[in-house]
Design an enzyme around this catalytic site. Structure first.
Site, PDB file in Angstrom:
ATOM      1  CG  ASP A 336      -2.017   1.070   1.091  1.00  0.00           C
ATOM      2  OD1 ASP A 336      -2.041   1.782   0.080  1.00  0.00           O
ATOM      3  OD2 ASP A 336      -2.853   1.165   2.003  1.00  0.00           O
ATOM      4  CD  GLU A 537      -5.146   6.888   2.490  1.00  0.00           C
ATOM      5  OE1 GLU A 537      -4.424   6.148   3.148  1.00  0.00           O
ATOM      6  OE2 GLU A 537      -5.093   6.970   1.256  1.00  0.00           O
TER       7      GLU A 537
END
Ligand code: BGC
Ligand code: BGC
Length: 852
Positions: A336, A537
């Site tokens: 990620d 996020e």
């Protein structure tokens, strides 16, 4: 970018905090620094908590033989290239050709040719450019089609005009696994139309602490529901395992993310640490992966987060022994967003530890990706990454590409459905989204059965969410955080107001849009749409569960004081304490973040033309709703008594429940900010621990008196009493950080306005040779740094002085003072010898206040 990376590295320190037994003890402990296991060890035995699974897609000997033949022809350079995924903003098609790059992505808010309004044809054209580059064998080598991944997490959300579905938290409330399959298929079709092969969804997080800014990406705090949904979503996107159209036609490759326990981090800190037993890891957080694997999911994304202090990107036991071996996952694991850099001993440009732990493809969006390529190549050649591991990683990537038919597919523009604009925001996709909106609304209060409303009334539609598609779409909508959008960025979409106006006007009523609630003619009823603004996020984390909408409350009260019945529609990505607003409403429904089909709301809250119930409320909470704003975890079996509305709650038109006035005590303790707050007074005070990130990017929680690390050594020394101070010596061999970090947040806002300052005593024995920063951190990408270089240079050598840094200055520079994780750290790449004593937060510091 630079600031982002530094703060990111600093944030890497957080996960090491709070490890049992690692907090500093009073008194001397003659131990050396503990480095939490850098090569997160592979355990031979996999715990029996894990089931033995097989992927829904059987291995095909013909595919394996084809891979063998390809591997035999590939150079190490080509193999390493396959393992690197680059980003469209930082790598050109020519780069893809030259480095034999295996994959590209567009991050949230990244568009072809930097054009937010890129057309479908632009997306396909860019896909063609990268594809052709990957197939270009003019310098020899093997032609291997690149694969393009994108975050289609609630529809094809980077694309103008796409259908945006409600976020996952809303879908959970619908309790309809079959609908997930339809949403997956519709999403995949829109992705296909843009020439893209692969989607970074579904998110299978089981969120336990709703302060996490990604709570809305989770279907539920209940693992069973996530399990029921995961497999369906994967099959919708990929096509059913074993069927003819698996990964063909309008289907794409799906990703189960973020493995593992991204939703289980302590205090809901993004990219934080899940401090839980293995039994809990399996029971709560792994369930969605089981159904995804059984449905044949082809990729899994590693989580930024850690499990008990070990970063998932370097976790061999979980990535290899569990996921690949025990759970039978034979696709590939993608990292990620440069997440490998946080593994102990790794950096953005080098992390053999991740590959050795089982990561198959680095997500390398940083402009420095060529360095990562070079280092990985060198590590593959030197054997630091074994030939076997290298081949296994590439085999997995090729397997997925072959299964997806990429070798035969030709250029993206030549594939079925490519550039088919009619698929983007297609009416049949919008109809599915509208159904999802209808089914996901949760009715918390409906006193005196105010709802459903008759259509032919005078309706006032108020609140800043009423006609605001960006707000109703939430994060990951066109842009990464979902901010900065206009209604015109969502062609074809309908706002909540738009849907209301349509039904009311058609029935001869009036719908007046008035954000501030003012009107000329008194309405029969007011519908107020308000709630959280978009976030994604990192930026979405909060410190407590209070909905901070004083303006909305005034609006509701104002309407009610005029005798107007009020319906509140609450836009939110998570349960928040909103009791005052509920009390000020006659009816209150949570509409989550419904996406582009706001008309689904009017479908439910209005009667049909004959005055009958049109669509009833079906949504039931899949997250416990809090009874106060305290940051307490509330889940089934966990503090259930502290839920205002339990998991599973949701009224419908058959219920005659009257919700009485709810408590308006937020439960938040407001400190007066008068008392000094100690951070370090000879030992690190709870919740902080003393941590060092050394020059080799190794994170250590220091529980010993002396620790010598790369580029820095730290030592407990005496000033007034034994070991009441810490000497920090940097040797100039690289950037190293020392400071006090926690796994929980501290609210320092009460010190603001009282001349609050971060105060510490310092003695400089060797002045800095390079810039020195003092920092405060509040999470990933959150914090502030100030230069203290001159201050240290000016200090009289060997003499103590007190330094006070204005909290307001830190706040102005970006530190969110209600969410502090590290109140004090020092960072330099130069040489420096300084000793610190008595670090605290004070009101009215006894020293000159410094503002860098
Ligand atoms: C990207 C996002 C990514 C984020 C991570 C952004 O700049 O556009 O896709 O998730 O950075 O840090
Ligand atoms: C997010 C992922 C996303 C990736 C690519 C990351 O920051 O955590 O969910 O898939 O960026 O945009």
């Amino acid at each position: 970018m630079r600031k982002r990376i530094l703060l990111g590295v600093i944030s890497g320190l957080i996960a090491g905090a709070g490890l049992a037994g690692c907090t500093e003890q009073n008194g001397a402990q003659k131990l050396t620094a503990e480095t939490p296991s850098s090569a997160a060890g592979s355990r031979a035995e996999v715990s029996t908590h894990w089931p033995q699974l097989t992927s829904g897609i059987a291995k095909d000997p013909a595919v394996e033989a084809r891979i063998d033949a390809l591997l035999a022809k590939m150079s190490t350079e080509e193999k390493v290239g396959q393992m690197i995924q680059v980003e469209i903003r930082t790598a050109t098609p020519e780069d893809v050709r030259q480095y034999h790059i295996g994959s590209i992505l567009n991050g949230g808010g990244a568009f072809p040719y930097d054009n937010k309004h890129a057309s479908v044809a632009d997306w396909v054209a860019l896909a063609d450019e990268y594809y052709k580059a990957s197939m270009d064998t003019r310098d020899g080598g093997v032609a291997i089609p690149m694969i393009w991944g994108t975050d289609a997490v609630h529809g094809h959300n980077n694309v103008i005009g796409a259908t945006l579905f409600p976020h996952n938290i809303a879908l959970g409330a619908a309790h309809n696994p079959e609908l997930m399959r339809k949403i997956g298929a519709a999403t995949a079709a829109e992705v296909r139309a843009t020439g893209i092969d692969w989607v970074f969804a579904p998110t299978l997080a089981v969120v336990r602490d709703d302060r996490w800014g990604r709570t809305y990406e989770s279907y539920s705090e209940d693992p069973d529901l996530v399990r029921a949904y995961g497999g369906e979503m994967v099959e919708g996107m990929q096509g059913a395992a074993g069927s003819e159209n698996l990964l063909q036609g309008k289907h794409v490759i799906a990703t189960a993310k973020h493995f593992l326990a991204d939703g289980g981090t302590l205090n809901g800190i993004d990219r934080g640490d899940a401090v839980i037993s293995e039994e809990e890891l399996v029971r709560l957080h792994a369930q969605g992966y089981f159904s995804a694997i059984e449905s044949g999911v082809q990729t899994v994304m590693a989580s930024f987060s850690s499990w008990n202090g070990e970063k998932m990107h370097g976790h061999k036991y979980l990535l290899t022994d569990v996921l690949k071996n025990r759970l039978g996952f034979d696709g590939f694991i993608v990292g990620d967003w440069a997440g490998h850099q946080f593994v102990n001993g790794c950096s953005n440009v080098s992390c053999p530890q991740s590959v050795n732990a089982g990561l198959d493809m680095f997500m390398a969006p940083d402009p420095s990706w060529k360095e990562l390529y070079k280092n990985t190549l060198a590590q593959a050649k030197s054997g630091e990454i074994s030939a076997e591991r290298l081949d296994d990683a590439v085999r997995r990537i090729l397997r997925v590409k072959i299964r997806a038919g990429l070798f035969e597919a030709g250029a993206p523009s030549s594939r079925a459905f490519a550039a088919d604009e009619s698929l983007i925001g297609a009416p049949e996709h919008r109809a599915i989204a509208r159904q999802a909106v209808r089914e996901s609304l949760v009715l918390l209060k409906n006193n005196d059965r105010l709802l459903p409303l008759a259509r032919n009334q005078r309706v006032l539609v108020a609140g800043d969410g009423a006609d605001n598609i960006g707000k109703q779409a939430g994060g990951w909508s066109i842009t990464w955080q979902g901010t900065g959008n206009q209604n015109s960025d969502f062609p074809g979409a309908t706002s909540v107001y738009g849907g209301i106006a349509e039904v009311v006007q058609a029935a001869g009523g009036t719908a007046e849009l008035s954000v501030d609630g003012s009107f000329e003619q008194k309405p029969d009823v007011a519908i107020v749409v308000f709630g959280e603004d978009p976030y994604a996020e990192m930026q979405g984390d909060i410190s407590n569960l209070q909905y901070k909408g004083a303006g909305d409350l005034a609006l509701l009260n104002n309407l009610r004081e005029q005798g107007i019945p009020v319906v509140s529609l609450f836009i939110t990505g998570r349960p928040l304490w909103v009791n005052p607003h509920i009390n000020a409403s006659d009816a209150f429904a949570v509409i989550w973040q419904p996406g582009t089909e706001g008309a689904g709301v009017a479908d439910v809250i209005f009667r049909n033309a004959d005055g009958e119930v049109n669509h009833d409320f079906k949504g039931k909470l899949t997250f416990s709703w809090p009874n106060d704003a305290q940051p307490t975890v509330r889940n089934p079996g966990e503090n259930e008594a502290l839920a205002q509305f339990n998991f599973g709650y949701g009224l419908n038109y058959g219920s005659s429940v009257q919700v009485a006035a709810l408590s308006e005590q937020s439960g938040l303790k407001v400190s007066d900010g008068e008392q000094a707050l100690a951070v370090f007074n000879g030992r690190a005070l709870d919740p902080w621990s003393f941590q060092v990130m050394d020059a080799a990017n190794n994170l250590s929680v220091i529980s010993s008196s002396v620790a010598k690390l790369s580029g820095i050594s730290v030592q407990s020394v005496d000033r007034k009493v034994q070991e009441d101070s810490r000497r920090l010596q940097w040797n100039g061999e690289g950037n190293a950080v020392a400071g006090f970090f926690a796994n929980s947040r501290t609210d320092l806002t009460s010190y603001l306005g009282k001349q609050g300052a971060l105060v510490f005593d310092v003695k400089v024995d060797a002045a800095p040779s390079d810039a020195v920063s003092l920092g405060m951190n509040c999470g990933m990408d959150c914090g502030a740094e100030q230069s203290i270089t001159e201050l240290l240079k000016d200090a009289a050598p060997g003499e103590w002085k007190t330094v006070a840094v204005d909290l307001q200055c830190l706040a102005d520079a970006g530190a969110k003072l209600d969410m502090v994780l590290s109140p004090f750290y020092v960072r330099t790449a130069g040489a420096l010898d300084m000793t610190v004593h008595n670090i605290h937060i004070a009101s009215k510091a006894d020293a000159d206040i410094h503002c860098g």
